[in-house]
Design a protein around this motif. Structure first.
Motif, mmCIF file in Angstrom:
data_model
loop_
_atom_site.group_PDB
_atom_site.id
_atom_site.type_symbol
_atom_site.label_atom_id
_atom_site.label_comp_id
_atom_site.label_asym_id
_atom_site.label_seq_id
_atom_site.Cartn_x
_atom_site.Cartn_y
_atom_site.Cartn_z
ATOM 1 N N PHE A 31 -6.496 12.740 -1.430
ATOM 2 C CA PHE A 31 -5.490 11.674 -1.368
ATOM 3 C C PHE A 31 -5.892 10.536 -2.295
ATOM 4 N N SER A 32 -4.893 9.761 -2.695
ATOM 5 C CA SER A 32 -5.093 8.523 -3.454
ATOM 6 C C SER A 32 -4.242 7.443 -2.813
ATOM 7 N N ILE A 33 -4.807 6.248 -2.668
ATOM 8 C CA ILE A 33 -4.099 5.106 -2.101
ATOM 9 C C ILE A 33 -4.184 3.956 -3.097
ATOM 10 N N TYR A 34 -3.053 3.323 -3.339
ATOM 11 C CA TYR A 34 -2.985 2.256 -4.334
ATOM 12 C C TYR A 34 -2.061 1.136 -3.855
ATOM 13 N N SER A 35 -2.058 0.039 -4.613
ATOM 14 C CA SER A 35 -1.102 -1.042 -4.397
ATOM 15 C C SER A 35 -0.846 -1.714 -5.737
ATOM 16 N N PRO A 36 0.243 -2.487 -5.856
ATOM 17 C CA PRO A 36 0.501 -3.178 -7.129
ATOM 18 C C PRO A 36 -0.483 -4.323 -7.342
ATOM 19 N N LEU A 37 -1.000 -4.404 -8.554
ATOM 20 C CA LEU A 37 -1.864 -5.516 -8.928
ATOM 21 C C LEU A 37 -1.088 -6.499 -9.789
ATOM 22 N N GLN A 38 -0.375 -5.979 -10.757
ATOM 23 C CA GLN A 38 0.594 -6.729 -11.537
ATOM 24 C C GLN A 38 1.830 -5.843 -11.682
ATOM 25 N N GLU A 39 2.841 -6.331 -12.366
ATOM 26 C CA GLU A 39 4.126 -5.625 -12.401
ATOM 27 C C GLU A 39 3.996 -4.187 -12.878
ATOM 28 N N ASN A 40 3.177 -3.947 -13.893
ATOM 29 C CA ASN A 40 3.056 -2.590 -14.441
ATOM 30 C C ASN A 40 1.653 -2.019 -14.267
ATOM 31 N N LEU A 41 0.876 -2.618 -13.353
ATOM 32 C CA LEU A 41 -0.528 -2.217 -13.160
ATOM 33 C C LEU A 41 -0.790 -1.932 -11.686
ATOM 34 N N ALA A 42 -1.213 -0.705 -11.392
ATOM 35 C CA ALA A 42 -1.552 -0.309 -10.023
ATOM 36 C C ALA A 42 -3.067 -0.356 -9.842
ATOM 37 N N ASP A 43 -3.491 -0.771 -8.666
ATOM 38 C CA ASP A 43 -4.910 -0.799 -8.323
ATOM 39 C C ASP A 43 -5.195 0.369 -7.385
ATOM 40 N N ILE A 44 -6.111 1.251 -7.770
ATOM 41 C CA ILE A 44 -6.427 2.431 -6.963
ATOM 42 C C ILE A 44 -7.570 2.061 -6.021
ATOM 43 N N HIS A 45 -7.262 1.948 -4.746
ATOM 44 C CA HIS A 45 -8.246 1.499 -3.762
ATOM 45 C C HIS A 45 -9.149 2.635 -3.298
ATOM 46 N N PHE A 46 -8.539 3.771 -2.992
ATOM 47 C CA PHE A 46 -9.294 4.901 -2.449
ATOM 48 C C PHE A 46 -8.796 6.186 -3.085
ATOM 49 N N LEU A 95 0.829 -1.201 0.000
ATOM 50 C CA LEU A 95 0.000 0.000 0.000
ATOM 51 C C LEU A 95 0.870 1.260 0.000
ATOM 52 N N SER A 96 0.494 2.208 -0.814
ATOM 53 C CA SER A 96 1.185 3.486 -0.881
ATOM 54 C C SER A 96 0.189 4.522 -1.371
ATOM 55 N N GLY A 97 0.635 5.769 -1.488
ATOM 56 C CA GLY A 97 -0.280 6.784 -1.976
ATOM 57 C C GLY A 97 0.308 8.170 -1.900
ATOM 58 N N ILE A 98 -0.476 9.124 -2.388
ATOM 59 C CA ILE A 98 -0.073 10.529 -2.329
ATOM 60 C C ILE A 98 -1.184 11.330 -1.670
ATOM 61 N N ALA A 99 -0.776 12.420 -1.028
ATOM 62 C CA ALA A 99 -1.716 13.354 -0.405
ATOM 63 C C ALA A 99 -1.462 14.748 -0.972
ATOM 64 N N LEU A 100 -2.532 15.419 -1.319
ATOM 65 C CA LEU A 100 -2.462 16.767 -1.881
ATOM 66 C C LEU A 100 -2.881 17.768 -0.819
ATOM 67 N N TYR A 101 -2.030 18.758 -0.584
ATOM 68 C CA TYR A 101 -2.317 19.806 0.384
ATOM 69 C C TYR A 101 -2.402 21.158 -0.329
ATOM 70 N N VAL A 102 -3.358 21.973 0.090
ATOM 71 C CA VAL A 102 -3.422 23.374 -0.325
ATOM 72 C C VAL A 102 -3.117 24.192 0.918
ATOM 73 N N LYS A 103 -1.993 24.895 0.857
ATOM 74 C CA LYS A 103 -1.422 25.513 2.046
ATOM 75 C C LYS A 103 -1.213 24.408 3.082
ATOM 76 N N GLU A 104 -1.845 24.479 4.221
ATOM 77 C CA GLU A 104 -1.654 23.436 5.238
ATOM 78 C C GLU A 104 -2.834 22.484 5.326
ATOM 79 N N SER A 105 -3.795 22.629 4.430
ATOM 80 C CA SER A 105 -5.014 21.825 4.502
ATOM 81 C C SER A 105 -4.948 20.640 3.551
ATOM 82 N N LEU A 106 -5.293 19.456 4.062
ATOM 83 C CA LEU A 106 -5.393 18.280 3.215
ATOM 84 C C LEU A 106 -6.567 18.463 2.259
ATOM 85 N N ALA A 107 -6.292 18.361 0.962
ATOM 86 C CA ALA A 107 -7.331 18.585 -0.045
ATOM 87 C C ALA A 107 -7.728 17.308 -0.768
#
Length: 298
Positions: A220-235, A206-218
Motif C-alpha cells: 500500500f501507499s498513503i499520501y496527502s497533498p503538499l502543494q497543488e501539484n505535489l503529493a507527499d508520500i507518507h507511508f 489522506l488517501s492511498g492505494i492498496a495492491l492485492y494479489v488474489k485476495e492477499s494484501l501485497a
C-alpha cells in the motif's frame, strides 16, 4: 516572553495553517498530515507572531523556521537565542529553506547553519517515472515486468478507505515489526497509531492505494497533498515475497497520482539509511529539497 502562550496544534487549527501553507514550499516537514500524524512524538505547539506562524516542540527543543514572509536574520537569531536559553543548549531551529540564503546571503554571520544530506527530501517527476525511460530506471522496468509476468492475471488495486485501515495497519506492523521494536522505528509506530484518527478529517486529504494479489494484501501507499501539484508520500509498504511488488506498487501509485491533479511527488528523506538511500536514488529523483538547521549562534 516570545515563547509564552503557545497553543497545542490540533486538527481544528487547519484554517489557520492553510493561510500560511503556501510558504511551506516542497518540505514534507510542513505537511499538515505529518504534523498531525507525528503529534504524539512532538506535541506540536503554535503561535502567530507578526504575521508569521511559528510551530515548535518544547519537549524536543525543536523550533521550525517560521511560515510567512522571510524573517530578517538578526530577528531570527534573536528568536532562536531566546528559544535556546529557555529550552536548552541542544535546541534546534529546523527546516530553514535553501532560498533563505539567497535572500539573506549574510545569514551565516549570525547563525551556524548545517545542511545534512540525510535530511533532504527526494522530489520525483511523475511523468518521468511513468515513462520509466533511461538507464537509471532500467532495474525498475525489469522488476515491474517480473511482477506482471508472475501476477498479471491475478492482481487488483483498490483506493484505500477508512474501513480498510485496520487491515492496512496490521499489514504495516507485520512488515515493519523489527523496525518498530527499535528506538528508530518508534516515531513511525506512533504515527500509525494516529492514522485512523487523522484520516477522519477530510481537510487533511489522506488517501492511498492498496495492491492485492488474489485476495492477499501485497502493499500500500498513503499520501496527502503538499502543494497543488505535489503529493507527499507518507507511508509505503510492500510484501517482497511477491516478486517485483515494490516496483509495481510505485508504478501504480505514479499512474494514480497522474490521473489526479499531481505532477510531482515527495518521497521524503532517507535519514542516512543506506538501503533507503539506494532505493530513493534508484527512482531517479528530479531534484532534492535541501533544508538547513541551526544549533548555535555565532
Amino acid at each position: 516572553m516570545i515563547f509564552d502562550q503557545f497553543k497545542s496544534l490540533e486538527a481544528e487549527n487547519y484554517e489557520l495553517f492553510r493561510r500560511f501553507s503556501c510558504f511551506a514550499g516542497e518540505s514534507c516537514e510542513r505537511s499538515w498530515a505529518n504534523l498531525l500524524l507525528y503529534k504524539d512524538t512532538y506535541n506540536w505547539r503554535y503561535k502567530v507572531i507578526e504575521n508569521r506562524l511559528w510551530i515548535a516542540s518544547f519537549e524536543k527543543a525543536y523550533l521550525f523556521f517560521p511560515l510567512g514572509c522571510h524573517i530578517g536574520v538578526e530577528l531570527l537569531a534573536g528568536y532562536f537565542q531566546e528559544f535556546a536559553a529557555r529550552f536548552g543548549c541542544d535546541a534546534v531551529l529546523g527546516d530553514v529553506p535553501e532560498d533563505y540564503f539567497r535572500q539573506f546571503p549574510d545569514a551565516g554571520k549570525y547563525l551556524e547553519f548545517k545542511f545534512d544530506p540525510d535530511e533532504a527530501d527526494y522530489i520525483y517527476d511523475l511523468e518521468h517515472l511513468q515513462a520509466m525511460s533511461g538507464s537509471k530506471l532500467r532495474k525498475r522496468r525489469n522488476q515491474v515486468r517480473q511482477f506482471d509476468r508472475e501476477y498479471g492475471n491475478c492482481y487488483s488495486v483498490k483506493i484505500i478507505t477508512f474501513e480498510m485501515l485496520d487491515e492496512i495497519i496490521a499489514f504495516a506492523e507485520k512488515q515493519s515489526s523489527l523496525y518498530w521494536s527499535e528506538a528508530s522505528g518508534l516515531e513511525e509506530k506512533l504515527s500509525f497509531d494516529r492514522l485512523k484518527s487523522v484520516w477522519q478529517y477530510p481537510e487533511v486529504g489522506l488517501s492511498g492505494i492498496a495492491l492485492y494479489v488474489k485476495e492477499s494484501l501485497a502493499g500500500f501507499s498513503i499520501y496527502s497533498p503538499l502543494q497543488e501539484n505535489l503529493a507527499d508520500i507518507h507511508f509505503e509498504k510492500a510484501d517482497h515475497a511477491f516478486t517485483g511488488c515494490g516496483a509495481k506498487l510505485t508504478a501504480l501509485l505514479t499512474e494514480h497520482l497522474l490521473a489526479g491533479k499531481y505532477r510531482f511527488m515527495n518521497r521524503e528523506q532517507d535519514l542516512g539509511d543506506v538501503g533507503l538511500r539506494q532505493a530513493k536514488r534508484a527512482l531517479d529523483p528530479d531534484h532534492l529539497y535541501r533544508r538547513a538547521s541551526v544549533t548555535a549562534l555565532k
